[in-house]
Design a protein around this motif. Structure first.
Motif, PDB file in Angstrom:
ATOM      1  N   SER A  78       0.787  -1.071   0.016  1.00  0.00           N
ATOM      2  CA  SER A  78       0.066   0.088   0.056  1.00  0.00           C
ATOM      3  C   SER A  78       0.802   1.271   0.065  1.00  0.00           C
ATOM      4  N   GLU A  79       0.421   2.396  -0.204  1.00  0.00           N
ATOM      5  CA  GLU A  79       1.020   3.848  -0.363  1.00  0.00           C
ATOM      6  C   GLU A  79       1.542   3.912   0.892  1.00  0.00           C
ATOM      7  N   THR A  80       0.726   3.598   1.962  1.00  0.00           N
ATOM      8  CA  THR A  80       1.435   3.868   3.273  1.00  0.00           C
ATOM      9  C   THR A  80       2.547   3.071   3.754  1.00  0.00           C
ATOM     10  N   GLU A  81       2.932   2.107   2.987  1.00  0.00           N
ATOM     11  CA  GLU A  81       4.019   1.242   3.066  1.00  0.00           C
ATOM     12  C   GLU A  81       5.282   1.690   2.228  1.00  0.00           C
ATOM     13  N   ILE A  82       5.076   2.545   1.289  1.00  0.00           N
ATOM     14  CA  ILE A  82       6.047   2.807   0.230  1.00  0.00           C
ATOM     15  C   ILE A  82       7.423   3.170   0.886  1.00  0.00           C
ATOM     16  N   GLN A  83       8.489   2.572   0.160  1.00  0.00           N
ATOM     17  CA  GLN A  83       9.987   2.628   0.672  1.00  0.00           C
ATOM     18  C   GLN A  83      10.840   2.888  -0.535  1.00  0.00           C
ATOM     19  N   PRO A  84      11.930   3.226  -0.403  1.00  0.00           N
ATOM     20  CA  PRO A  84      12.895   3.406  -1.547  1.00  0.00           C
ATOM     21  C   PRO A  84      12.965   1.825  -2.205  1.00  0.00           C
ATOM     22  N   GLY A  85      13.032   2.064  -3.533  1.00  0.00           N
ATOM     23  CA  GLY A  85      12.954   0.820  -4.386  1.00  0.00           C
ATOM     24  C   GLY A  85      11.743   0.146  -4.715  1.00  0.00           C
ATOM     25  N   ASP A  86      10.519   0.592  -4.493  1.00  0.00           N
ATOM     26  CA  ASP A  86       9.408   0.382  -4.501  1.00  0.00           C
ATOM     27  C   ASP A  86       9.255   0.812  -5.965  1.00  0.00           C
ATOM     28  N   ILE A  87       8.562  -0.151  -6.835  1.00  0.00           N
ATOM     29  CA  ILE A  87       8.079   0.385  -8.171  1.00  0.00           C
ATOM     30  C   ILE A  87       6.551   0.696  -8.291  1.00  0.00           C
ATOM     31  N   VAL A  88       6.370   1.973  -8.773  1.00  0.00           N
ATOM     32  CA  VAL A  88       4.998   2.455  -8.778  1.00  0.00           C
ATOM     33  C   VAL A  88       4.468   2.197 -10.422  1.00  0.00           C
ATOM     34  N   LEU A  89       3.394   1.617 -10.663  1.00  0.00           N
ATOM     35  CA  LEU A  89       3.133   1.485 -11.957  1.00  0.00           C
ATOM     36  C   LEU A  89       1.627   2.550 -12.047  1.00  0.00           C
ATOM     37  N   PHE A  90       1.762   2.970 -13.268  1.00  0.00           N
ATOM     38  CA  PHE A  90       0.478   3.933 -13.576  1.00  0.00           C
ATOM     39  C   PHE A  90       0.094   3.454 -14.867  1.00  0.00           C
ATOM     40  N   PRO A  91      -1.306   3.754 -15.142  1.00  0.00           N
ATOM     41  CA  PRO A  91      -1.789   3.286 -16.616  1.00  0.00           C
ATOM     42  C   PRO A  91      -1.207   4.206 -17.539  1.00  0.00           C
ATOM     43  N   ILE A  92      -0.941   3.761 -18.701  1.00  0.00           N
ATOM     44  CA  ILE A  92      -0.325   4.267 -19.706  1.00  0.00           C
ATOM     45  C   ILE A  92      -1.274   5.545 -20.226  1.00  0.00           C
ATOM     46  N   GLU A  93      -0.919   6.825 -20.388  1.00  0.00           N
ATOM     47  CA  GLU A  93      -1.708   7.840 -20.712  1.00  0.00           C
ATOM     48  C   GLU A  93      -2.719   7.318 -22.013  1.00  0.00           C
ATOM     49  N   LYS A  98       1.587  -0.269 -18.702  1.00  0.00           N
ATOM     50  CA  LYS A  98       1.873   0.784 -17.601  1.00  0.00           C
ATOM     51  C   LYS A  98       3.121   1.594 -17.808  1.00  0.00           C
ATOM     52  N   HIS A  99       3.253   2.460 -17.123  1.00  0.00           N
ATOM     53  CA  HIS A  99       4.432   3.349 -16.936  1.00  0.00           C
ATOM     54  C   HIS A  99       4.825   2.890 -15.627  1.00  0.00           C
ATOM     55  N   ALA A 100       6.274   3.012 -15.336  1.00  0.00           N
ATOM     56  CA  ALA A 100       6.648   2.597 -14.198  1.00  0.00           C
ATOM     57  C   ALA A 100       7.690   3.742 -13.858  1.00  0.00           C
ATOM     58  N   ALA A 101       7.795   4.000 -12.275  1.00  0.00           N
ATOM     59  CA  ALA A 101       8.613   4.971 -11.664  1.00  0.00           C
ATOM     60  C   ALA A 101       8.906   4.128 -10.397  1.00  0.00           C
ATOM     61  N   VAL A 102       9.980   4.624  -9.813  1.00  0.00           N
ATOM     62  CA  VAL A 102      10.740   3.823  -8.677  1.00  0.00           C
ATOM     63  C   VAL A 102      10.781   4.996  -7.690  1.00  0.00           C
ATOM     64  N   LYS A 104       1.354  11.258  -9.200  1.00  0.00           N
ATOM     65  CA  LYS A 104       0.115  10.269  -8.793  1.00  0.00           C
ATOM     66  C   LYS A 104      -1.141  11.292  -9.109  1.00  0.00           C
ATOM     67  N   LYS A 105      -0.893  12.483  -8.949  1.00  0.00           N
ATOM     68  CA  LYS A 105      -2.027  13.594  -9.394  1.00  0.00           C
ATOM     69  C   LYS A 105      -2.003  13.486 -10.659  1.00  0.00           C
ATOM     70  N   ALA A 106      -0.981  13.677 -11.681  1.00  0.00           N
ATOM     71  CA  ALA A 106      -0.926  13.936 -13.037  1.00  0.00           C
ATOM     72  C   ALA A 106      -1.473  12.821 -13.642  1.00  0.00           C
ATOM     73  N   ARG A 107      -1.047  11.263 -13.145  1.00  0.00           N
ATOM     74  CA  ARG A 107      -1.412  10.278 -13.815  1.00  0.00           C
ATOM     75  C   ARG A 107      -2.602   9.360 -13.209  1.00  0.00           C
ATOM     76  N   GLY A 108      -2.963   9.509 -12.209  1.00  0.00           N
ATOM     77  CA  GLY A 108      -4.145   8.895 -11.576  1.00  0.00           C
ATOM     78  C   GLY A 108      -3.698   7.395 -10.799  1.00  0.00           C
ATOM     79  N   LYS A 109      -4.792   6.669 -11.077  1.00  0.00           N
ATOM     80  CA  LYS A 109      -4.635   5.362 -10.279  1.00  0.00           C
ATOM     81  C   LYS A 109      -3.167   4.461 -10.395  1.00  0.00           C
ATOM     82  N   PHE A 110      -2.807   3.956  -9.464  1.00  0.00           N
ATOM     83  CA  PHE A 110      -1.415   3.428  -9.385  1.00  0.00           C
ATOM     84  C   PHE A 110      -1.516   2.104  -8.691  1.00  0.00           C
TER      85      PHE A 110
END
Length: 140
Positions: free
Chosen positions: A26-41, A51-55, A86-92
């Motif tokens: 969950s977002e409350t558990e996020i730590q360095p090295g976690d991959i965040v996936l967003f839907p492609i615009e 997906k678009h990936a960020a770390v 996450k505000k720009a890309r939405g669900k993750f």
């Protein structure tokens, strides 16, 4: 083995056994090295596949890699605020590598990425390959 891990991650819900390498947090558990996936615009209906990936790098920041709109082969590595992205890309979704990461190696790769030019290719060098490289799971 690294290529199999990349494919399992890319199609994480489509291939049995993806949980062997990553698990969702969950977002409350996020730590360095976690991959965040967003839907492609503009592909919201294909959320499960593209997906678009960020770390997450810590201190509220993520690093990610994307192609340029001018369609050149040069990509752009950037760090920005996680909340802004996450505000720009939405669900993750947030995924963590089982067994953790080597934080010093991860931070060294982040520094290296921020100081080098990277070339983008939709098939072989895109945001997910970049994210997996940051975690030491793939060449980039």
């Amino acid at each position: 083995e690294r290529e199999l891990e990349a494919i399992q991650f890319l199609l994480h819900k489509s291939i049995p056994g993806h949980e062997e390498t990553f698990y969702e947090v969950s977002e409350t558990e996020i730590q360095p090295g976690d991959i965040v996936l967003f839907p492609i615009e503009n592909l919201q209906s294909l959320y499960c596949l593209f997906k678009h990936a960020a770390v997450y790098v810590g201190d509220g920041e993520v690093i990610h890699f994307q192609g340029l709109k001018d369609k050149s082969s040069t990509g752009r590595v950037s760090k920005e605020g996680f909340h802004a992205l996450k505000k720009a890309r939405g669900k993750f979704q947030i995924w963590r590598k089982r067994g953790g990461i080597k934080v010093n190696e991860f931070r060294a790769r982040v520094r290296q990425a921020m100081n080098n030019v990277a070339y983008y290719n939709l098939g072989t060098k895109h945001c997910i390959h970049f994210a997996l490289w940051l975690l030491g799971l793939e060449d980039f």
